[in-house]
Each structure stands twice: as C-alpha cells, then as structure tokens.
Design a protein around this motif. Structure first.
Motif, PDB file in Angstrom:
ATOM      1  N   VAL A  44      -7.562   5.777  -8.255  1.00 25.91           N
ATOM      2  CA  VAL A  44      -7.534   6.185  -9.718  1.00 25.91           C
ATOM      3  C   VAL A  44      -7.020   7.617  -8.115  1.00 25.91           C
ATOM      4  CG1 VAL A  44      -8.943   8.667  -9.287  1.00 25.91           C
ATOM      5  CG2 VAL A  44      -9.875   6.560  -9.708  1.00 25.91           C
ATOM      6  N   PRO A  45      -5.569   8.988  -8.778  1.00 27.60           N
ATOM      7  CA  PRO A  45      -4.876   8.729  -7.591  1.00 27.60           C
ATOM      8  C   PRO A  45      -5.671   9.885  -6.443  1.00 27.60           C
ATOM      9  CG  PRO A  45      -3.876   8.766  -9.824  1.00 27.60           C
ATOM     10  CD  PRO A  45      -5.561   8.694  -9.882  1.00 27.60           C
ATOM     11  N   ALA A  46      -6.373  10.754  -6.821  1.00 26.35           N
ATOM     12  CA  ALA A  46      -6.914  11.625  -5.721  1.00 26.35           C
ATOM     13  C   ALA A  46      -7.908  10.588  -4.193  1.00 26.35           C
ATOM     14  CB  ALA A  46      -7.746  12.079  -6.476  1.00 26.35           C
ATOM     15  N   ALA A  47      -8.147   9.406  -5.358  1.00 26.23           N
ATOM     16  CA  ALA A  47      -8.968   8.646  -4.637  1.00 26.23           C
ATOM     17  C   ALA A  47      -8.449   8.200  -3.504  1.00 26.23           C
ATOM     18  CB  ALA A  47     -10.169   8.015  -5.126  1.00 26.23           C
ATOM     19  N   GLU A  48      -7.262   7.279  -3.992  1.00 24.19           N
ATOM     20  CA  GLU A  48      -6.642   6.324  -3.278  1.00 24.19           C
ATOM     21  C   GLU A  48      -5.788   7.566  -2.036  1.00 24.19           C
ATOM     22  OE1 GLU A  48      -4.761   3.114  -3.481  1.00 24.19           O
ATOM     23  OE2 GLU A  48      -6.062   2.597  -5.030  1.00 24.19           O
ATOM     24  N   ARG A  49      -5.847   8.561  -2.741  1.00 23.29           N
ATOM     25  CA  ARG A  49      -4.730   9.499  -1.656  1.00 23.29           C
ATOM     26  C   ARG A  49      -5.562  10.594  -0.251  1.00 23.29           C
ATOM     27  NH1 ARG A  49      -0.269  13.826  -3.113  1.00 23.29           N
ATOM     28  NH2 ARG A  49       0.469  15.032  -1.417  1.00 23.29           N
ATOM     29  N   HIS A  50      -6.786  10.513  -0.837  1.00 22.83           N
ATOM     30  CA  HIS A  50      -7.967  12.097   0.402  1.00 22.83           C
ATOM     31  C   HIS A  50      -8.531  10.504   0.769  1.00 22.83           C
ATOM     32  CE1 HIS A  50      -5.916  15.226  -1.036  1.00 22.83           C
ATOM     33  NE2 HIS A  50      -6.128  14.945  -2.733  1.00 22.83           N
ATOM     34  N   VAL A  51      -9.125   9.499  -0.428  1.00 14.74           N
ATOM     35  CA  VAL A  51      -9.989   8.839   1.114  1.00 14.74           C
ATOM     36  C   VAL A  51      -9.112   6.952   1.451  1.00 14.74           C
ATOM     37  CG1 VAL A  51     -11.941   6.953   0.763  1.00 14.74           C
ATOM     38  CG2 VAL A  51     -11.547   9.407  -0.544  1.00 14.74           C
ATOM     39  N   GLY A  52      -7.952   6.652   0.910  1.00 19.42           N
ATOM     40  CA  GLY A  52      -7.349   5.867   1.725  1.00 19.42           C
ATOM     41  C   GLY A  52      -7.740   4.591   0.985  1.00 19.42           C
ATOM     42  N   ALA A  53      -6.837   3.816   0.597  1.00 18.18           N
ATOM     43  CA  ALA A  53      -6.410   2.707  -0.311  1.00 18.18           C
ATOM     44  C   ALA A  53      -7.272   1.645   0.444  1.00 18.18           C
ATOM     45  CB  ALA A  53      -5.544   1.916  -0.996  1.00 18.18           C
ATOM     46  N   ASP A  54      -6.996   1.478   1.608  1.00 20.23           N
ATOM     47  CA  ASP A  54      -7.961   0.448   2.398  1.00 20.23           C
ATOM     48  C   ASP A  54      -9.127   0.213   2.777  1.00 20.23           C
ATOM     49  OD1 ASP A  54      -7.503   2.809   4.164  1.00 20.23           O
ATOM     50  OD2 ASP A  54      -7.853   1.153   6.432  1.00 20.23           O
ATOM     51  N   ARG A  55      -9.825   2.163   2.514  1.00 22.39           N
ATOM     52  CA  ARG A  55     -10.937   2.427   2.820  1.00 22.39           C
ATOM     53  C   ARG A  55     -12.407   1.794   1.746  1.00 22.39           C
ATOM     54  NH1 ARG A  55     -12.678   7.800   5.321  1.00 22.39           N
ATOM     55  NH2 ARG A  55     -11.880   6.771   7.029  1.00 22.39           N
ATOM     56  N   ALA A 221       8.521  13.692  -9.485  1.00 28.19           N
ATOM     57  CA  ALA A 221       7.372  13.967 -10.562  1.00 28.19           C
ATOM     58  C   ALA A 221       6.110  13.020 -10.004  1.00 28.19           C
ATOM     59  CB  ALA A 221       7.719  14.079 -12.273  1.00 28.19           C
ATOM     60  N   MET A 222       6.645  11.852  -9.266  1.00 26.18           N
ATOM     61  CA  MET A 222       5.932  11.002  -9.100  1.00 26.18           C
ATOM     62  C   MET A 222       4.790  10.923  -7.840  1.00 26.18           C
ATOM     63  SD  MET A 222       7.448   7.586  -8.692  1.00 26.18           S
ATOM     64  CE  MET A 222       5.889   6.660  -8.748  1.00 26.18           C
ATOM     65  N   GLY A 223       5.437  12.781  -6.952  1.00 28.31           N
ATOM     66  CA  GLY A 223       4.936  13.118  -5.530  1.00 28.31           C
ATOM     67  C   GLY A 223       4.699  12.407  -4.505  1.00 28.31           C
ATOM     68  N   PHE A 286       0.107   5.683  -3.656  1.00 33.96           N
ATOM     69  CA  PHE A 286      -1.104   5.233  -3.181  1.00 33.96           C
ATOM     70  C   PHE A 286      -1.188   5.290  -1.835  1.00 33.96           C
ATOM     71  CE2 PHE A 286      -0.525   2.549  -7.224  1.00 33.96           C
ATOM     72  CZ  PHE A 286      -1.674   3.518  -8.087  1.00 33.96           C
ATOM     73  N   GLY A 287      -2.671   5.400  -1.553  1.00 37.41           N
ATOM     74  CA  GLY A 287      -2.250   5.488   0.417  1.00 37.41           C
ATOM     75  C   GLY A 287      -2.502   6.937   0.574  1.00 37.41           C
ATOM     76  N   ALA A 288      -3.227   7.072   2.173  1.00 31.99           N
ATOM     77  CA  ALA A 288      -3.275   8.468   2.750  1.00 31.99           C
ATOM     78  C   ALA A 288      -2.569   8.607   4.256  1.00 31.99           C
ATOM     79  CB  ALA A 288      -4.714   8.595   2.958  1.00 31.99           C
ATOM     80  N   LEU A 289      -2.065   7.198   4.444  1.00 32.85           N
ATOM     81  CA  LEU A 289      -0.871   7.199   6.016  1.00 32.85           C
ATOM     82  C   LEU A 289      -0.009   8.164   5.681  1.00 32.85           C
ATOM     83  CD1 LEU A 289      -1.242   5.887   8.318  1.00 32.85           C
ATOM     84  CD2 LEU A 289       0.240   4.451   7.570  1.00 32.85           C
ATOM     85  N   THR A 290      -0.208   9.632   5.411  1.00 30.83           N
ATOM     86  CA  THR A 290       0.897  10.930   5.479  1.00 30.83           C
ATOM     87  C   THR A 290       0.515  11.892   6.343  1.00 30.83           C
ATOM     88  OG1 THR A 290      -0.308  11.837   4.005  1.00 30.83           O
ATOM     89  CG2 THR A 290       0.475  10.117   2.822  1.00 30.83           C
ATOM     90  N   ALA A 291       2.186  12.567   5.752  1.00 35.69           N
ATOM     91  CA  ALA A 291       1.652  13.263   7.481  1.00 35.69           C
ATOM     92  C   ALA A 291       0.543  14.465   6.969  1.00 35.69           C
ATOM     93  CB  ALA A 291       3.358  14.118   7.231  1.00 35.69           C
TER      94      ALA A 291
END
Length: 418
Positions: A44-55, A221-223, A286-291
């Motif tokens: 789920v993109p929202a979970a991947e982005r805000h929680v982090g795929a590794d977590r 559009a992928m963001g 995916f992932g949350a390792l962003t600015a």
C-alpha cells in the motif's frame, strides 16, 4: 480480541475446558493476525511511504513468527482439551476432529502450509534458498489464510451465532484481500498500460554494478522521490514471473528513471544482460528514505557498499547551502566504490563535503569504530543522518551514531536484507 474472547467464552469448569479455552484464544488471535500479515506486505503506497518498507517487512516477519506459533499452539491445546474432556487419547481425539468436525481438515492443511512457509523463512533455511524459491513458497500463505478464514467462520465459538462479529471479521479479511488484489495484481497491470517503460540504455559502472536507464510515459505522475526504490519486472521470458526492488540512483528526470544494482544474485545479475527496448513493469515508488524526513539544515549521508545508490540521489537533490551536506562513503576498496565519479562531481558542483573511505573494517579508514565520526563531522549532533548499506554496516553505523550522541529520531535508515 482478548476482550471479545473474555466476554463471549464459555465459563471454565475443569482442566479440559481451560485447555480448550486457551486453544480457542490462540486460534482467535492467530486468525486476527493473518489479515495483518497480508496488509503489511500488500505494498500500500501510503504505508510504504510513511512507515517505510523495511519497517513493514520487519513487522511482517515478527507477525509471521508469532502467527505460526499461535496456530501450532491452537491445534495442540484444542486437541488436548477435547481429549481430557472426553477421556480419550490425544491421537484418537485428533482423528475424530479431522474426520468429523467441519472445517478442521481445511484448518490442518492451512496450518501445515503456514509451518512450511515459516520453516523456509527461518534464517538458516533462508540463506540456502534462492530468492525466487523463497518468494514462491510464500505464495502459499494466501491459500493458508483463505482456508483458515473458512475454518474460523465454520467452527469459531466467538463467531458462530454472533452475526455482528462475523460481519466485522469478514470485513477485516475483505479489506486485506482487496488491498492485495489491487496493489499486487491490478495496479501493476494499470501501471504497465499507463507508463509503458522500456530500457533505454544499460551502463556498466564497474565493480559488478550496473545502471539501467528506463524511459516511459507520464513518469511525473508516479511521484517518485530521490531516496525511494521501485520494483522491476522485466517483461521477458526469463524475468516476467518475479520482481525485485532497486533504489533510484539518480533523481527522476523528465520521462526517465535510473536504477543501479550490484551483482548479488540471479535477478540483479540479469540487469547487466538487459537489452535496450526491453519492456519493463515498474511498480512504486516505495520507501520513506526521502527529504520529507529531514528536520535539520545540516545532513550527513552515510553509505556502505551498494547502499550508496539512494544516497547518491539525495546528495544530488537535497536543498542545501554550500557545506551543509556531508557524504561519507565506506567500502572495502576504492575500486568497489560505485558511482564514485558522480559523487565527486556532485560535491564539486554543489560545494559540499565528500569523504571516500576505502579499506578493511576496523582499519584506519573505517569511520565507525569509537567516535571517529566526530573527527569528520564535529557538529554531528546537529545533523540529520541518512544511512544505507548492508546489514553489518548498518548495525555498526547505528552503534557509532549512538556513541556520538545522535538522537535516534534523526537517523533515517532503511535496509532490506531481513
């Protein structure tokens, strides 16, 4: 779940009843954990982005271990409880349950599948299995969840005769199933039709590292953000059946994405053999390792080995005045430092600090032992830290940052070797 079991369970009057009640409780909690297992890996993109795929992956592994234990405990306690209550032996009681109780045979198959997946996921077994074998064994989890759902609805004391509870239980499974169906099956089809990615070129970066430039339509559009990763599934005879994660090694540019990977297995090695024009399914980002995680102006980017790829993209794009970014790159030798030339050019162009630190672990070039990081970055406690690298490097780096007094809330890390 505990409260519902306490309210709805029959009073305990003897040892058999206590064992049976404990068996029903473990079964109820295991049944509740199963849709959570699916949701944690539904991408789920929202979970991947805000929680982090590794977590999410760690939560999934934790839930998986406990679910298998609870399922086994449920089977043993329930059988034992019925055997005590009826005065029969455990083997005879198990045969009676399998042959005469509705849904028990299906539940036994589900339990066997879950135990098999759990054994395959144990660290010792996982190290001996190819990723593709491990991945496809995991698909049996879907069948196990479906069979256990049917079992609980048919025989679960807390659900039989309780229409509201049955409705809520079914809704939980329906939401998990819909998330898996959409994000793992339908969304990939939609993405393929919309973006139509193809390999534009393949670049040998040296030291076993390959970069692949992908060109598609409506890429903005992928963001996708620097620091994130995508999952690639080459639409070829050899590659269509599996997807693997690769970090974006450069900021998305126009209609292009670039990923880089080191030859660590069959799939990553296959990147080097891709031909221009090959169609590729790209899932993500995916992932949350962003600015977005940044809280301080000054930033340390701490990379080990191929972990340089997402940090290189951040080094290129993080807004910063001259001198506010410090990049520390650790590797066994200078020749194994992937994208080294690009890092040097980015540091020169943006007037930022770059420390290339090749050599054996624990040697004079290693920035992690003791408090050596403070010699490179004296005001380290005032920095945000982005960290990426192999598990051993990440563990050592986290310990080093802790010794240097960096708050854990300002350390941003993702790793996927679980």
């Amino acid at each position: 779940m505990l409260a519902w079991w306490w309210v709805s369970a029959a009073p305990v009057r003897d040892v058999g009843g206590a064992l049976t009640g404990a068996g029903r409780l473990t079964g109820l909690v295991a049944g509740y954990a199963m849709p959570l297992l699916l949701l944690s890996m539904a991408r789920v993109p929202a979970a991947e982005r805000h929680v982090g795929a590794d977590r999410l992956a760690r939560w999934h592994a934790f839930l998986g271990r406990w679910t298998v234990c609870l399922v086994v405990a449920h089977a043993l306690l329930t059988t034992w409880g019925y055997a005590v209550a009826s005065g029969s032996g455990a083997v005879d009681q198990a045969s009676t349950l399998l042959l005469h109780y509705p849904g028990v045979l299906l539940a036994t198959v589900a339990a066997a599948l879950l135990v098999g997946v759990g054994v395959a996921s144990a660290r010792a077994a996982r190290a001996r299995l190819r990723y593709e074998t491990w991945y496809y064994l995991h698909l049996y989890t879907y069948l196990a969840v479906a069979l256990s759902f049917a079992h609980v609805l048919a025989t679960g004391e807390q659900l039989v005769g309780h229409p509201v509870a049955r409705w809520l239980w079914s809704l939980l499974y329906a939401v998990a199933g819909a998330a898996v169906l959409w994000y793992r099956l339908l969304e990939p089809v939609r993405s393929t039709l919309r973006h139509r990615f193809r390999v534009e070129r393949v670049v040998d970066e040296g030291a076993g590292v390959t970069s692949v430039v992908l060109r598609g339509r409506d890429v903005a559009a992928m963001g996708a953000l620097p620091g994130q990763f995508v999952r690639l599934r080459p639409l070829t005879r050899q590659g269509w059946w599996s997807s693997h994660p690769y970090s974006l090694s450069a900021a998305p540019s126009g209609d292009r994405l670039r990923v880089s990977a080191k030859d660590l297995g069959d799939h990553s090695a296959a990147l080097a053999g891709m031909r221009p024009g090959t169609r590729v399914l790209v899932l993500g980002p995916f992932g949350a390792l962003t600015a977005e995680r940044r809280s301080r102006r000054q930033v340390l980017l701490l990379a080990g080995g191929i972990g340089v790829t997402p940090l290189r993209a951040l080094f290129q794009t993080l807004p910063a005045a001259p001198g506010e970014l410090t990049f520390v790159y650790r590797s066994r030798s200078i020749d194994e430092m992937a994208l080294r030339g690009e890092l040097v050019e980015i540091a020169r162009r943006r007037d930022q600090r770059l420390h290339l630190m090749p050599g054996p672990s624990g040697g004079g070039w290693d920035p992690l032992p003791g408090r050596r990081l403070l010699h490179l970055v004296p005001d380290l406690r005032e920095h945000d830290v982005y960290l990426c690298g192999p598990p051993g490097f990440t563990t050592a780096a986290l310990a080093a940052l802790r010794r240097c007094g960096v708050a854990r809330s300002r350390v941003h890390a993702e790793q996927f070797s679980l």
